[in-house]
Design an enzyme around this catalytic site. Structure first.
Site, PDB file in Angstrom:
ATOM      1  CB  SER A 130     -24.290 -40.161 -11.185  1.00  0.00           C
ATOM      2  OG  SER A 130     -24.194 -39.290 -10.067  1.00  0.00           O
ATOM      3  CE  LYS A 184     -21.057 -41.592 -11.645  1.00  0.00           C
ATOM      4  NZ  LYS A 184     -20.156 -41.726 -10.588  1.00  0.00           N
ATOM      5  CG  HIS A 187     -21.240 -36.736 -12.448  1.00  0.00           C
ATOM      6  ND1 HIS A 187     -20.969 -37.345 -11.234  1.00  0.00           N
ATOM      7  CD2 HIS A 187     -22.466 -36.166 -12.299  1.00  0.00           C
ATOM      8  CE1 HIS A 187     -21.982 -37.140 -10.410  1.00  0.00           C
ATOM      9  NE2 HIS A 187     -22.904 -36.438 -11.041  1.00  0.00           N
ATOM     10  CG  ASN A 188     -17.774 -39.319  -9.862  1.00  0.00           C
ATOM     11  OD1 ASN A 188     -18.918 -39.149 -10.293  1.00  0.00           O
ATOM     12  ND2 ASN A 188     -17.448 -40.365  -9.138  1.00  0.00           N
ATOM     13  CD  GLU A 191     -19.694 -36.751  -6.595  1.00  0.00           C
ATOM     14  OE1 GLU A 191     -20.481 -37.214  -7.442  1.00  0.00           O
ATOM     15  OE2 GLU A 191     -19.069 -37.488  -5.800  1.00  0.00           O
TER      16      GLU A 191
HETATM   17  C1  6PG Z   1     -22.274 -40.692  -7.876  1.00  0.00           C
HETATM   18  C2  6PG Z   1     -21.105 -40.615  -6.959  1.00  0.00           C
HETATM   19  C3  6PG Z   1     -20.609 -41.998  -6.714  1.00  0.00           C
HETATM   20  C4  6PG Z   1     -19.735 -42.110  -5.500  1.00  0.00           C
HETATM   21  C5  6PG Z   1     -18.377 -41.558  -5.718  1.00  0.00           C
HETATM   22  C6  6PG Z   1     -17.777 -40.923  -4.516  1.00  0.00           C
HETATM   23  O1  6PG Z   1     -22.188 -40.044  -8.899  1.00  0.00           O
HETATM   24  O2  6PG Z   1     -23.244 -41.355  -7.551  1.00  0.00           O
HETATM   25  O3  6PG Z   1     -20.096 -39.847  -7.508  1.00  0.00           O
HETATM   26  O4  6PG Z   1     -20.014 -42.432  -7.900  1.00  0.00           O
HETATM   27  O5  6PG Z   1     -20.321 -41.557  -4.404  1.00  0.00           O
HETATM   28  O6  6PG Z   1     -17.626 -42.681  -6.081  1.00  0.00           O
HETATM   29  O7  6PG Z   1     -16.461 -40.794  -4.794  1.00  0.00           O
HETATM   30  P1  6PG Z   1     -15.354 -40.638  -3.699  1.00  0.00           P
HETATM   31  O8  6PG Z   1     -15.452 -41.807  -2.769  1.00  0.00           O
HETATM   32  O9  6PG Z   1     -14.099 -40.631  -4.496  1.00  0.00           O
HETATM   33  O10 6PG Z   1     -15.659 -39.349  -3.010  1.00  0.00           O
END
Ligand code: 6PG
Length: 473
Positions: A130, A184, A187-188, A191
């Site tokens: 990430s 991960k 984590h997302n 996010e």
């Molecule tokens: C990270 C981000 C990365 C990416 C995501 C965005 O941790 O660096 O999460 O993995 O920016 O894939 O996800 P979306 O396109 O689904 O918003």
């Protein structure tokens, strides 16, 4: 020539940046890309790091260039391209070599790939990375799943290239097979919830308080100096300051309000449901992106029902204070959900996920990095990590102070007709969680009434049926 320490396949933006980061930390890296022109361009972009890079014209050349046991990072699109690369590598790798998938894989695919490689002599690492492009180049957060032995082979490289929080590397082995990619994914998911709640607060500032982007920017910048200090709040302030070079208008005002998504948020929600763990704030965030994509329908509905027009009344300073605390309370609930999902998965898949370590490696490098994660790491260090964050003493105190603001903001947003799905889900989760006697006694009665499903009594053990008589199905 001296053998490379590691290899990498896939020189897209993330792959190139990761390769340069590895080279910069003093580890020779062999690289390969299906399109040779891209390998060439990468080599040219390497500048002073050129000597640390071994460009390879084939996958055989790549594996030959690496010191055994040979670790090769695959940084290609998640899904079939990963399987194709694994199939190609199987043909040229030998016992104890390590295939590392560093993409945003679904952890179930990672588990399948582990199984498929069983007995081949090769090992697999599912590695969540990430931090976006910047992180890949200068220090991402790295979440590793695989055998501890395979991690040992790459630990030096991974800790060297990872972000550091007060000197501590943000890279760790978290468990076997799919553990790294699962963490991960969550984590997302977090996010998504973080971003959605920030967007909801921005919506209130814009539509409820009538503030312009340039007035909102310093509000977020100010919050970034306090309990909300985080990368996402920091970039929110920067985004709101920026102007569109074409029109001179605030750039946020010319961006279409239709959010994209690649799947990790949705996977978090699916897995939470599978595990039977509520992750309502994450779910609301995913749904909000879906709803946002229905732009034409929304415009038609606005015509049919009228726009949300009510403004927030009262002293602006008071409202701003409440908004900050509301966002903080929502954040606590969303992180409580994310960590609870990880605790559930840890049990289900036998990973023994180290919650304090996860919080620690998220303190820097990743998209949700924040001061708050240091508080979580510290709190989990003292509590049983399967405890819901809402029950960890430090959080009981913080949430106790913050939830009245969340309540006021959600209530006022509802009155004004402003949607706050993630914040209100977070509040409902909290209220449901702390309600000793809920109302599903009625649900149980109904289930028994129409389906004779039985219920438990509060005053005696066992299964019972109600006195429903002839009306019952
Ligand atoms: C990270 C981000 C990365 C990416 C995501 C965005 O941790 O660096 O999460 O993995 O920016 O894939 O996800 P979306 O396109 O689904 O918003």
């Amino acid at each position: 020539m001296e053998k490379a320490e590691i290899g990498l396949i896939g020189l897209g933006t993330m792959g190139s940046n990761l390769a340069l980061n590895i080279a910069e930390k003093g580890h020779r890296i062999a690289v390969f890309n299906r399109t040779p022109a891209r390998t060439q361009a990468f080599v040219e972009s390497a500048g002073a790091l050129r000597d640390m890079v071994v460009p390879c014209a084939s996958i055989e050349e790549l594996t030959d260039a690496i010191r055994p046991p040979r670790p090769v990072i695959i940084m290609v699109l998640a899904g079939t391209p990963v399987d194709e690369q694994i199939a190609a590598l199987r043909g040229v790798m030998s016992a104890n070599d390590i295939i590392i998938d560093a993409g945003n894989a679904n952890f179930r695919d990672t588990m399948r790939r582990f199984k498929e490689l069983e007995g081949s002599g090769l090992t697999f690492i599912g590695m969540g990375v990430s931090g976006g492009e910047e992180g890949a180049r200068h220090g991402p957060s790295i979440m590793v799943g695989g055998t501890p032995e395979s991690y040992q082979r790459v630990e030096g490289v991974l800790t060297a290239i990872s972000a550091k929080f007060k000197g501590e590397p943000c890279a760790a082995w978290l468990g076997t097979d799919g553990a790294g990619h699962f963490v991960k994914t969550i984590h997302n998911g977090i996010e998504y919830a973080d971003m959605q709640m920030i967007a909801e607060i921005y919506g209130i500032l814009r539509d409820g308080l009538g503030m312009r982007p340039k007035e909102i920017a310093p509000v977020f910048a100010g919050w970034n100096k306090g309990r909300l200090e985080s990368y996402l709040i920091e970039i929110t302030a920067s985004v709101l300051e920026a102007d569109d070079p074409k029109t001179g208008r605030p750039v946020v005002d010319i961006i279409l309000d239709r959010a994209g998504q690649k799947g990790t948020g949705k996977w978090s929600v699916i897995e939470a449901q599978q595990l039977g763990i509520p992750a309502t704030a994450i779910e609301a965030a995913v749904a909000a992106r879906v709803l946002s994509s229905m732009k034409d329908e929304r415009l038609a509905a606005e015509k049919a029902y009228g726009a949300n027009a009510l403004k927030f009344a009262g002293d602006r300073g008071d409202v701003l204070g409440d908004l900050e605390l509301a966002l903080f309370a929502g954040k606590i609930a969303a992180y409580a959900q994310g960590f609870a999902v990880m605790a559930g998965a840890s049990k289900e898949f036998g990973w023994n996920l180290p919650m304090p370590t996860i919080a620690k490696i998220w303190r820097a490098g990743c998209i949700i990095r924040s001061q708050f994660l240091d508080t979580i790491a510290e709190a989990f260090g003292k509590a049983d990590p399967s405890t819901n964050l809402l029950m960890v003493p430090a959080f009981v105190e913080m949430m106790g102070k913050a939830h009245p603001s969340l309540r006021r903001i959600v209530a006022r947003a509802a009155e004004a007709g402003l949607p706050v799905p993630a914040l209100s889900s977070a509040l409902a989760y909290f209220d449901g969680y702390r309600q000793g006697r809920g109302s599903t006694d009625l649900t149980q009665a109904q289930r028994d009434f129409f389906g004779a499903h039985g219920f438990e009594r509060i005053d005696a053990p066992g299964a019972f049926h109600g006195p429903w008589g002839s009306g019952a199905a």
